[in-house]
Design a protein around this motif. Structure first.
Motif, PDB file in Angstrom:
ATOM      1  N   VAL A  25      18.577   8.839   2.329  1.00  0.00           N
ATOM      2  CA  VAL A  25      18.533   7.386   2.411  1.00  0.00           C
ATOM      3  C   VAL A  25      19.849   6.920   3.019  1.00  0.00           C
ATOM      4  O   VAL A  25      20.930   7.339   2.587  1.00  0.00           O
ATOM      5  CB  VAL A  25      18.350   6.746   1.025  1.00  0.00           C
ATOM      6  CG1 VAL A  25      18.391   5.218   1.136  1.00  0.00           C
ATOM      7  CG2 VAL A  25      17.042   7.198   0.396  1.00  0.00           C
ATOM      8  N   ALA A  26      19.750   6.051   4.025  1.00  0.00           N
ATOM      9  CA  ALA A  26      20.933   5.502   4.685  1.00  0.00           C
ATOM     10  C   ALA A  26      21.057   4.025   4.343  1.00  0.00           C
ATOM     11  O   ALA A  26      20.108   3.256   4.527  1.00  0.00           O
ATOM     12  CB  ALA A  26      20.825   5.679   6.202  1.00  0.00           C
ATOM     13  N   LEU A  27      22.230   3.634   3.841  1.00  0.00           N
ATOM     14  CA  LEU A  27      22.507   2.242   3.522  1.00  0.00           C
ATOM     15  C   LEU A  27      23.641   1.738   4.411  1.00  0.00           C
ATOM     16  O   LEU A  27      24.687   2.384   4.512  1.00  0.00           O
ATOM     17  CB  LEU A  27      22.940   2.088   2.056  1.00  0.00           C
ATOM     18  CG  LEU A  27      21.887   1.760   0.996  1.00  0.00           C
ATOM     19  CD1 LEU A  27      20.766   2.772   1.004  1.00  0.00           C
ATOM     20  CD2 LEU A  27      22.546   1.675  -0.380  1.00  0.00           C
ATOM     21  N   ALA A  33      23.040   4.366  14.584  1.00  0.00           N
ATOM     22  CA  ALA A  33      22.601   4.675  15.939  1.00  0.00           C
ATOM     23  C   ALA A  33      21.622   5.847  15.931  1.00  0.00           C
ATOM     24  O   ALA A  33      21.889   6.884  15.328  1.00  0.00           O
ATOM     25  CB  ALA A  33      23.808   5.006  16.815  1.00  0.00           C
ATOM     26  N   GLY A  34      20.487   5.655  16.583  1.00  0.00           N
ATOM     27  CA  GLY A  34      19.507   6.727  16.695  1.00  0.00           C
ATOM     28  C   GLY A  34      18.664   6.970  15.458  1.00  0.00           C
ATOM     29  O   GLY A  34      17.833   7.877  15.453  1.00  0.00           O
ATOM     30  N   TRP A  35      18.856   6.172  14.401  1.00  0.00           N
ATOM     31  CA  TRP A  35      18.110   6.411  13.164  1.00  0.00           C
ATOM     32  C   TRP A  35      16.667   5.950  13.309  1.00  0.00           C
ATOM     33  O   TRP A  35      16.407   4.848  13.782  1.00  0.00           O
ATOM     34  CB  TRP A  35      18.760   5.672  11.998  1.00  0.00           C
ATOM     35  CG  TRP A  35      18.029   5.895  10.699  1.00  0.00           C
ATOM     36  CD1 TRP A  35      16.917   5.240  10.251  1.00  0.00           C
ATOM     37  CD2 TRP A  35      18.339   6.862   9.698  1.00  0.00           C
ATOM     38  NE1 TRP A  35      16.522   5.731   9.040  1.00  0.00           N
ATOM     39  CE2 TRP A  35      17.386   6.731   8.673  1.00  0.00           C
ATOM     40  CE3 TRP A  35      19.339   7.817   9.564  1.00  0.00           C
ATOM     41  CZ2 TRP A  35      17.399   7.514   7.527  1.00  0.00           C
ATOM     42  CZ3 TRP A  35      19.354   8.609   8.421  1.00  0.00           C
ATOM     43  CH2 TRP A  35      18.389   8.450   7.414  1.00  0.00           C
ATOM     44  N   ALA A  36      15.746   6.773  12.849  1.00  0.00           N
ATOM     45  CA  ALA A  36      14.333   6.404  12.772  1.00  0.00           C
ATOM     46  C   ALA A  36      13.803   6.848  11.420  1.00  0.00           C
ATOM     47  O   ALA A  36      13.989   8.000  11.023  1.00  0.00           O
ATOM     48  CB  ALA A  36      13.535   7.060  13.902  1.00  0.00           C
ATOM     49  N   ASP A  37      13.173   5.923  10.710  1.00  0.00           N
ATOM     50  CA  ASP A  37      12.569   6.287   9.431  1.00  0.00           C
ATOM     51  C   ASP A  37      11.439   7.293   9.657  1.00  0.00           C
ATOM     52  O   ASP A  37      10.799   7.309  10.718  1.00  0.00           O
ATOM     53  CB  ASP A  37      12.004   5.056   8.735  1.00  0.00           C
ATOM     54  CG  ASP A  37      13.101   4.145   8.189  1.00  0.00           C
ATOM     55  OD1 ASP A  37      14.266   4.576   8.154  1.00  0.00           O
ATOM     56  OD2 ASP A  37      12.781   3.005   7.812  1.00  0.00           O
ATOM     57  N   GLY A  38      11.205   8.110   8.687  1.00  0.00           N
ATOM     58  CA  GLY A  38      10.135   9.103   8.775  1.00  0.00           C
ATOM     59  C   GLY A  38       9.980   9.771   7.429  1.00  0.00           C
ATOM     60  O   GLY A  38      10.562   9.337   6.430  1.00  0.00           O
ATOM     61  N   PHE A  43      15.981   4.054   5.934  1.00  0.00           N
ATOM     62  CA  PHE A  43      17.127   3.161   6.126  1.00  0.00           C
ATOM     63  C   PHE A  43      16.859   1.867   5.371  1.00  0.00           C
ATOM     64  O   PHE A  43      15.782   1.278   5.471  1.00  0.00           O
ATOM     65  CB  PHE A  43      17.336   2.847   7.605  1.00  0.00           C
ATOM     66  CG  PHE A  43      18.266   1.680   7.845  1.00  0.00           C
ATOM     67  CD1 PHE A  43      19.610   1.768   7.494  1.00  0.00           C
ATOM     68  CD2 PHE A  43      17.794   0.496   8.386  1.00  0.00           C
ATOM     69  CE1 PHE A  43      20.465   0.691   7.687  1.00  0.00           C
ATOM     70  CE2 PHE A  43      18.639  -0.591   8.591  1.00  0.00           C
ATOM     71  CZ  PHE A  43      19.982  -0.492   8.243  1.00  0.00           C
ATOM     72  N   VAL A  44      17.863   1.439   4.593  1.00  0.00           N
ATOM     73  CA  VAL A  44      17.762   0.183   3.854  1.00  0.00           C
ATOM     74  C   VAL A  44      18.948  -0.692   4.235  1.00  0.00           C
ATOM     75  O   VAL A  44      20.100  -0.350   3.924  1.00  0.00           O
ATOM     76  CB  VAL A  44      17.759   0.418   2.328  1.00  0.00           C
ATOM     77  CG1 VAL A  44      17.559  -0.904   1.601  1.00  0.00           C
ATOM     78  CG2 VAL A  44      16.682   1.415   1.927  1.00  0.00           C
ATOM     79  N   PRO A  45      18.725  -1.818   4.926  1.00  0.00           N
ATOM     80  CA  PRO A  45      19.840  -2.704   5.250  1.00  0.00           C
ATOM     81  C   PRO A  45      20.458  -3.248   3.972  1.00  0.00           C
ATOM     82  O   PRO A  45      19.763  -3.807   3.122  1.00  0.00           O
ATOM     83  CB  PRO A  45      19.189  -3.807   6.094  1.00  0.00           C
ATOM     84  CG  PRO A  45      17.731  -3.755   5.768  1.00  0.00           C
ATOM     85  CD  PRO A  45      17.430  -2.340   5.402  1.00  0.00           C
ATOM     86  N   THR A  46      21.762  -3.060   3.829  1.00  0.00           N
ATOM     87  CA  THR A  46      22.431  -3.370   2.571  1.00  0.00           C
ATOM     88  C   THR A  46      23.850  -3.838   2.829  1.00  0.00           C
ATOM     89  O   THR A  46      24.563  -3.284   3.666  1.00  0.00           O
ATOM     90  CB  THR A  46      22.503  -2.119   1.659  1.00  0.00           C
ATOM     91  OG1 THR A  46      21.219  -1.519   1.573  1.00  0.00           O
ATOM     92  CG2 THR A  46      22.982  -2.490   0.263  1.00  0.00           C
TER      93      THR A  46
END
Length: 241
Positions: A25-27, A33-38, A43-46
C-alpha cells in the motif's frame, strides 16, 4: 505500507517491496510516478497532517487487507518515509539568529507530528500476535548524543522529537503486542530532493534511492523485538539518542 511513497526513498521502497512479491500500500498526497493499482497493490491519497485523511486511509487499508484473506489482512510492515529539510518557506538554520516560529512549526509538523498521527491510525492495523514493524525515517543529526556541529536547529530538534515519540510508542505497543518492533532509521545521505542542496561536496557517501531502500529493508529484515525502541543507521549500527 509505505507513507511518503511519492518521495525518492518512498518510491524506491515500494519498488523493492513489489519486487519481493509483497502486497504493498502506498500513501502520499500525490500518486507515485509510474504507480498503477493492481492485485496486491493500492495507492491511497493521504495527507499525514490531516486526521480525517488518515482515518479514511486506515479504513481503506483495512478493507484492502481483508480482501487479501485472513493470513494477509494485517499490516506486517509500516514505513514512514516522510520528512522535510527545506521548502519554499523553510531553510536549515546556520545560527539561532535565523530561528522563526513558522519554520519551526513546519519542521515539527512534518517530521514529528505527521509520523505520530500515522502511528495513531495504523498501529491498530498491525497483528495482535506475531512480528510487525513500524519504522520511521529519522536522521543522524537528530541524535543529541552525536551532535558535534550544532546548527540546523529545526531539523535536528524535530527529528529528536520523532525519536522520542517512537521510543514512547515502542514501550506502549510492547504491552499488548510483545513481538512488535518500532524503530527510528537513518538512511544515510541519499540523492533525493530533500538532500540535493546540501550533499554537493559532502565527504560522506551519497546513496541512490534504490541502494538506500535495499539498506533499509535489510535492517528491517534483521530486527527482532529486542530492538524495539531503537535508533539504527542504514548499516544496522545503533545510533546514540
Amino acid at each position: 505500507m509505505v507513507a511518503g511513497a511519492s518521495g525518492g526513498i518512498g518510491q524506491a521502497l515500494c519498488a523493492a517491496l513489489i519486487a519481493r512479491g509483497a502486497p504493498v500500500v502506498a500513501l502520499s498526497r500525490r500518486r507515485p510516478a509510474g504507480w498503477a493499482d493492481g492485485p496486491g497493490r493500492l495507492f491511497v491519497p493521504t495527507d499525514i497532517l490531516d486526521e480525517a485523511s488518515l482515518a479514511a486511509a486506515a479504513a481503506r487499508v483495512r478493507d484492502f487487507g481483508a480482501s487479501l484473506g485472513p493470513t494477509n489482512g494485517a499490516l506486517g510492515v509500516v514505513i514512514a518515509a516522510t520528512g522535510v529539510l527545506h521548502s519554499a518557506t523553510l531553510t536549515p538554520e546556520k545560527t539561532y539568529r535565523a530561528l522563526s516560529a513558522a519554520a519551526l512549526a513546519e519542521a515539527f509538523a512534518v517530521n514529528a507530528i505527521g509520523p505520530a498521527l500515522l502511528a495513531k491510525h495504523f498501529l491498530p492495523l498491525t497483528p495482535p500476535a506475531g512480528r510487525s514493524v513500524f519504522a520511521a525515517l529519522s536522521a543522524r543529526v537528530g541524535s543529541i548524543g552525536d551532535n558535534r556541529l550544532g546548527g540546523w536547529h529545526g531539523y535536528r530538534a524535530s527529528k529528536a522529537a520523532l525519536n522520542q515519540i517512537l521510543r514512547n510508542l515502542a514501550i506502549e505497543q510492547a504491552r499488548t503486542r510483545p513481538e512488535s518492533i518500532i524503530v527510528a532509521l537513518h538512511p544515510g545521505t541519499v540523492a533525493t530532493g530533500l538532500s540535493a542542496p546540501f550533499s554537493g561536496g559532502a565527504p560522506r557517501e551519497v546513496f541512490t534511492p534504490p541502494v538506500a531502500a535495499a539498506h533499509l529493508l535489510n535492517v528491517i529484515d534483521g530486527l527482532t523485538s529486542a530492538n524495539t525502541g531503537g535508533f539504527f543507521a542504514w548499516d544496522g549500527s545503533p545510533i546514540p539518542w
